[in-house]
Design a protein around this motif. Structure first.
Motif, PDB file in Angstrom:
ATOM      1  N   LYS A 114       0.692  -1.110   0.186  1.00  0.00           N
ATOM      2  CA  LYS A 114      -0.028  -0.109   0.095  1.00  0.00           C
ATOM      3  C   LYS A 114       0.833   1.112   0.004  1.00  0.00           C
ATOM      4  N   THR A 115       1.834   1.318   0.926  1.00  0.00           N
ATOM      5  CA  THR A 115       2.636   2.638   1.029  1.00  0.00           C
ATOM      6  C   THR A 115       4.111   2.069   1.324  1.00  0.00           C
ATOM      7  N   VAL A 125       6.625   0.113   5.563  1.00  0.00           N
ATOM      8  CA  VAL A 125       6.044  -0.407   4.612  1.00  0.00           C
ATOM      9  C   VAL A 125       4.642  -0.929   5.074  1.00  0.00           C
ATOM     10  N   VAL A 126       3.322  -0.331   4.454  1.00  0.00           N
ATOM     11  CA  VAL A 126       2.268  -0.921   4.913  1.00  0.00           C
ATOM     12  C   VAL A 126       1.850  -1.810   3.769  1.00  0.00           C
ATOM     13  N   VAL A 127       1.518  -3.118   4.198  1.00  0.00           N
ATOM     14  CA  VAL A 127       1.160  -4.091   3.279  1.00  0.00           C
ATOM     15  C   VAL A 127      -0.327  -4.467   3.531  1.00  0.00           C
ATOM     16  N   GLY A 128      -1.446  -4.387   2.650  1.00  0.00           N
ATOM     17  CA  GLY A 128      -2.718  -4.724   2.801  1.00  0.00           C
ATOM     18  C   GLY A 128      -2.497  -6.395   2.728  1.00  0.00           C
ATOM     19  N   GLY A 143      -6.971  -6.160   6.528  1.00  0.00           N
ATOM     20  CA  GLY A 143      -6.193  -5.222   7.037  1.00  0.00           C
ATOM     21  C   GLY A 143      -4.881  -5.009   6.583  1.00  0.00           C
ATOM     22  N   ASP A 144      -4.153  -3.985   7.384  1.00  0.00           N
ATOM     23  CA  ASP A 144      -2.827  -3.724   6.856  1.00  0.00           C
ATOM     24  C   ASP A 144      -1.894  -4.079   7.979  1.00  0.00           C
ATOM     25  N   VAL A 145      -0.689  -4.634   7.596  1.00  0.00           N
ATOM     26  CA  VAL A 145       0.405  -4.633   8.591  1.00  0.00           C
ATOM     27  C   VAL A 145       1.389  -3.884   8.364  1.00  0.00           C
ATOM     28  N   VAL A 146       2.350  -3.397   9.237  1.00  0.00           N
ATOM     29  CA  VAL A 146       3.137  -2.523   9.023  1.00  0.00           C
ATOM     30  C   VAL A 146       4.467  -2.957   9.145  1.00  0.00           C
TER      31      VAL A 146
END
Length: 151
Positions: A114-115, A125-128, A143-146
């Protein structure tokens, strides 16, 4: 499997669904071991007979946190991040459980970058994350993991 060697390569993946892990079966033994590790022995997870008779799922189900704890393992099947001195599981955001994972279900992680941001040398890093259950339409969770990386 994608290979990421540095910040610039990670940044190029922003907004892209980068892959899915292989299928992982969550069996009763794994559920029981997780119950022992977390001291959460609620019958819906550990009592196969009672769950078959009284649960609306007619089976024991995996702990939600067990399914979340699989993210690092499944993520490493999708991406290999090289040239790092450290990787930190920094957080989870906006998680929702869509449906339970029954004992012996197979799950796969789908990941979207995601970012990607460089914060003074630390790459955030944000991973969907979407956990798919084999032969089910609705995912177990989204959800998102960072992650934080030091290249």
């Amino acid at each position: 499997m994608i290979i990421i060697n540095n910040f610039d390569e990670y940044k190029l993946l922003e907004g892209i669904m980068v892959g899915a892990s292989s299928w992982h079966r969550i069996d009763q033994n794994q559920i029981n071991l997780f119950a022992d590790a977390t001291l959460d022995h609620q019958w819906i997870h550990t009592d196969e007979k009672k769950a078959a008779e009284e649960s609306p799922y007619h089976s024991t189900i995996a702990h939600g946190y067990l399914t979340l704890s699989l993210i690092p393992y499944l993520w490493k099947q999708i991406a290999e991040v090289r040239n790092i001195s450290m990787e930190i599981n920094y957080g989870i955001e906006n998680f929702r459980f869509g449906q339970p994972v029954k004992a012996n279900d197979e799950v796969s992680l789908e990941a979207t970058i995601k970012t990607v941001n460089n914060l003074k040398g630390t790459v955030k890093v944000v991973v969907g994350a979407k956990l798919i259950i084999k032969n089910q339409i609705k995912p177990a969770y989204t959800g998102d993991v960072v992650f934080l990386y030091h290249f």
